[in-house]
Design an enzyme around this catalytic site. Sequence first.
Site, mmCIF file in Angstrom:
data_model
loop_
_atom_site.group_PDB
_atom_site.id
_atom_site.type_symbol
_atom_site.label_atom_id
_atom_site.label_comp_id
_atom_site.label_asym_id
_atom_site.label_seq_id
_atom_site.Cartn_x
_atom_site.Cartn_y
_atom_site.Cartn_z
ATOM 1 N N LYS A 278 0.830 -1.214 0.000
ATOM 2 C CA LYS A 278 0.000 0.000 0.000
ATOM 3 C C LYS A 278 0.861 1.259 0.000
ATOM 4 O O LYS A 278 0.567 2.217 -0.710
ATOM 5 C CB LYS A 278 -0.943 0.006 1.205
ATOM 6 C CG LYS A 278 -2.066 -1.005 1.142
ATOM 7 C CD LYS A 278 -3.116 -0.749 2.201
ATOM 8 C CE LYS A 278 -2.552 -0.611 3.583
ATOM 9 N NZ LYS A 278 -1.847 -1.809 4.060
ATOM 10 N N THR A 280 3.877 1.575 -1.125
ATOM 11 C CA THR A 280 4.522 1.667 -2.438
ATOM 12 C C THR A 280 3.550 2.218 -3.472
ATOM 13 O O THR A 280 3.921 3.065 -4.301
ATOM 14 C CB THR A 280 5.037 0.277 -2.872
ATOM 15 O OG1 THR A 280 5.767 -0.304 -1.790
ATOM 16 C CG2 THR A 280 5.946 0.376 -4.077
ATOM 17 N N ARG A 302 2.162 7.414 7.476
ATOM 18 C CA ARG A 302 2.469 7.241 8.892
ATOM 19 C C ARG A 302 3.981 7.118 9.087
ATOM 20 O O ARG A 302 4.701 6.685 8.195
ATOM 21 C CB ARG A 302 1.807 5.970 9.427
ATOM 22 C CG ARG A 302 0.307 6.071 9.564
ATOM 23 C CD ARG A 302 -0.283 4.741 10.018
ATOM 24 N NE ARG A 302 -0.121 3.706 9.006
ATOM 25 C CZ ARG A 302 -0.313 2.410 9.243
ATOM 26 N NH1 ARG A 302 -0.642 2.001 10.447
ATOM 27 N NH2 ARG A 302 -0.178 1.531 8.270
ATOM 28 N N LYS A 313 8.886 -6.897 10.035
ATOM 29 C CA LYS A 313 8.311 -6.295 8.837
ATOM 30 C C LYS A 313 9.320 -5.492 8.023
ATOM 31 O O LYS A 313 9.285 -5.451 6.808
ATOM 32 C CB LYS A 313 7.130 -5.391 9.235
ATOM 33 C CG LYS A 313 6.437 -4.710 8.069
ATOM 34 C CD LYS A 313 5.251 -3.897 8.575
ATOM 35 C CE LYS A 313 4.539 -3.173 7.439
ATOM 36 N NZ LYS A 313 5.352 -2.105 6.864
ATOM 37 N N ALA A 532 -2.605 -0.076 13.270
ATOM 38 C CA ALA A 532 -3.876 -0.210 12.554
ATOM 39 C C ALA A 532 -4.783 -1.262 13.168
ATOM 40 O O ALA A 532 -6.005 -1.160 13.067
ATOM 41 C CB ALA A 532 -3.615 -0.533 11.086
ATOM 42 N N PHE A 563 -3.379 -1.916 6.842
ATOM 43 C CA PHE A 563 -3.941 -3.247 6.642
ATOM 44 C C PHE A 563 -5.110 -3.238 5.639
ATOM 45 O O PHE A 563 -5.171 -2.394 4.764
ATOM 46 C CB PHE A 563 -4.330 -3.885 7.972
ATOM 47 C CG PHE A 563 -3.154 -4.100 8.891
ATOM 48 C CD1 PHE A 563 -1.977 -4.654 8.421
ATOM 49 C CD2 PHE A 563 -3.216 -3.731 10.217
ATOM 50 C CE1 PHE A 563 -0.887 -4.848 9.257
ATOM 51 C CE2 PHE A 563 -2.123 -3.929 11.065
ATOM 52 C CZ PHE A 563 -0.969 -4.492 10.585
ATOM 53 N N PHE A 651 3.821 -8.154 -9.597
ATOM 54 C CA PHE A 651 5.127 -8.753 -9.324
ATOM 55 C C PHE A 651 5.617 -9.436 -10.595
ATOM 56 O O PHE A 651 4.821 -9.806 -11.472
ATOM 57 C CB PHE A 651 5.037 -9.783 -8.190
ATOM 58 C CG PHE A 651 4.672 -9.200 -6.850
ATOM 59 C CD1 PHE A 651 4.566 -7.827 -6.657
ATOM 60 C CD2 PHE A 651 4.430 -10.019 -5.759
ATOM 61 C CE1 PHE A 651 4.241 -7.286 -5.423
ATOM 62 C CE2 PHE A 651 4.104 -9.499 -4.520
ATOM 63 C CZ PHE A 651 4.001 -8.132 -4.348
ATOM 64 N N TRP A 680 6.872 -0.164 -8.736
ATOM 65 C CA TRP A 680 7.998 -0.709 -7.977
ATOM 66 C C TRP A 680 9.240 -0.807 -8.866
ATOM 67 O O TRP A 680 10.349 -0.491 -8.443
ATOM 68 C CB TRP A 680 7.640 -2.086 -7.414
ATOM 69 C CG TRP A 680 8.733 -2.702 -6.584
ATOM 70 C CD1 TRP A 680 9.033 -2.422 -5.279
ATOM 71 C CD2 TRP A 680 9.684 -3.680 -7.011
ATOM 72 N NE1 TRP A 680 10.111 -3.174 -4.860
ATOM 73 C CE2 TRP A 680 10.533 -3.956 -5.898
ATOM 74 C CE3 TRP A 680 9.906 -4.354 -8.209
ATOM 75 C CZ2 TRP A 680 11.582 -4.878 -5.963
ATOM 76 C CZ3 TRP A 680 10.948 -5.270 -8.276
ATOM 77 C CH2 TRP A 680 11.777 -5.531 -7.169
#
Length: 827
Positions: A278, A280, A302, A313, A532, A563, A651, A680
């Site tokens: 999200k 990205t 954030r 993470k 979240a 999330f 991807f 990306w």
Amino acid sequence: MCSHGISHMRKHQHVFHCILLGHSRMIINEIMRLNEDPNVQGLALDLPESLYSSKVLNAVKPEKDVDGLSDVNLGRLVRGDAYDCLVPPTVCAVMELLEDLGGKNVLLVGASGTVGAALQCMLQREGATTLSCRWKAPELQTKLNHADVVIVGSTKPDDVPVSWIKPGTTIISCSRDLVSGKRQRWIQSQQYRKWDLRCLKLQLLSPVPSDIEISRAQSPKAVDVLAKEIGLLTDEVEIYGQTKAKVRLSLLERLKDQPDGKYVLVAGITPTPLGEGKSTVTIGLVQALTAHLNINSFACLRQPSQGPTFGVKGGAAGGGYAQVIPMEEFNLHLTGDIHAITAANNLLAAAIDARILHENTQSDKALYNRLVPVVNGVRGFSAIQLARLRRLGISKTDPGTLTEEEINKFARLDIDPSTITWQRVVDTNDRFLRKITVGQANTEKGFVRQAQFDIAVASEIMAILALTTSLQDMKERLGKMVVANDKKGEPITAEDLGVTGALAVLMKDAIKPTLMQTLEGTPVFVHAGPFANIAHGNSSVLADKIALKLVGEKGFVVTEAGFGADIGMEKFFNIKCRASGLVPSVVVLVATVRALKMHGGGPNVTAGAPLKKEYTEENLQLVADGCCNLQKQIQITQLFGVPVVVALNVFKTDSPAEIDLVCKIAKQSGAFDAVPCNHWSAGGRGAVKLAQAVERAANQKNNFKYLYSLELPIVEKIRIIAQKVYGAQDIELSPTAQSQVDRYTRQGFGNLPICMAKTHLSLSHQPERKGVPTGFILPISDVRASIGAGFIYPLVGTMSTMPGLPTRPCFYDIDLDPITEQVKGLF
């Protein structure tokens, strides 16, 4: 004019100073003083002709030059820097009066200096032939006879007859009356303009390097340059090093009459433990809007916690060629906001235990004498103590006049230790702090109790930072925080403990959003980082509000909810939008083929473990089966009446057939559009189609509505979220949860919105249930209240507020080069 020679004029909240002084040195000194006055946005000079010297004109800061008469502004005008210069109001007025100048002869008489030069520049751009002449010049009559347009810059001498001007000639007098009201143009230029942003070029490599290598390969703009490009004034920015700055809230007052831009929320489907990108997508989208479509846009993100950064993470700066830079600074400390929250939170925690100790070991009189001591022979209540007296119904202001009963009421909070909900925090994943014992030292005289630490970003102060709308609002929210109950069952607040002002002092800089930039040099606000699945999972209201003013009516502000849409988006709408009063324009729902295959029955996805072949090879059946989760999240978005665009984060292992299938199903399921994105690997260029879809969707009719009324009982609001959003059959409250609901209702907190604390790995309360679970009963184990933040938060099942470190945390790979001081292995 006022007696000291300076008059103040307010117009559209901008302060102008018209200066009439008799000496150039006095004028320059006054200009220099006003240049540094943050309350003055512009300077307009109204001087006798003899005092319009270059020294005086150039003393005005270019950004406060209302008349555009400085050499800096004239240089930009001559060079053709349309976005970075101001055409003098006199020149604007002349150009508005003239049409079809191509091939015409224009004579400027008595128009010298900056205005004359600017006039010649603008007239020549329109195709006119320009000449200038003094009133006393011998060739004046000849030039007047050949001119199609005469522009008079000063009073005509009596010895120049009107008959020298040929019939039909257009005559314009540049008297001061002409420019009155034209300074409004300066106001408009300060309020909205398309940014003249110097975007940064990307050097795309394949295969795509690590995030930190990409970040380090780019040379960011100095943050003061970025601030100026987006319309911030020098005194609205507080620089922290070369690449980040705090932005002052005074900006909201300056731009309060400016229309907001479009408000875009990036949410997602139920993610895998790896995350679906999200952040990205958020960064790729604004890079596409601004760097490739030339549309003002801001990303609001954030601030990441140190817990995930060094735990499992990793960071939250985006990834690949769509990230915030420098990513090390983004993920480590930043401007210290989380440290400020930690300090404030723990000060309040210390105040609670200290108050209990002192009340338990002192008489009423001794306690009162220490709370209201004699200082320099005088005894008086502090402001916060006077406020407490008023809440208790005691109108006295002299400490010596309170009765014994009033002293008892004032001095004793009678906190019930078993009801304390305020915990200490630290910004590190530390599982051994989930339950602790405090008060074991001999000095604490046996007042031992069980407590715990939470992760710093789970503090209610973080939730307040994200939802506050001003410094005054933050102070009020901090004071309202309920930390425990007294022995009669009444709430005890931070205000009762007398600590509100101190908390505000610790948070005075943290309330200002931090300005950074993307890899392509577009602006980003980083501010607040509430969890979240525990709190509401959205960046700050203040960052969004400031950004919406800066982008202007045709711009976009893109913010991200944590999330899946069932958690972060639901809270964004029902909690954050209520606090801010802002209305979203469109939702971008992020999906990946990988996550959809998981929801279709694919094997478990585990952080740190290689993906199974189902995720790296084409499997259309798994994708089709998993699209049920995407369809459900689209339906959740539609509950709020906002158009939704699906962004498929592509991807390299995704096949064209899988991509086409997802986009087809998304559009059939009610999405306004569904777009594959390659940001990306390609930066903003890889999200241009997404940006165009978002722009179209934002122009659709918006029927935004909240999911529930605040007037409903707490249990009914929980049930609506469980059934309509999660798909539960019903809810089941534990006796503890029901008791807390009854208590909060009795205490007058029943009309607050609901912030569900639930796993993000499933629509249900069971992380292993993927897809779209149905028929389940949602268990509510406990219900707590964040009164300062302004919400009730039910705990669904078991929710930990302190994450733990895995066997092999991220910190194994993180190091510092002692020679170059570069961070290694961050991501």
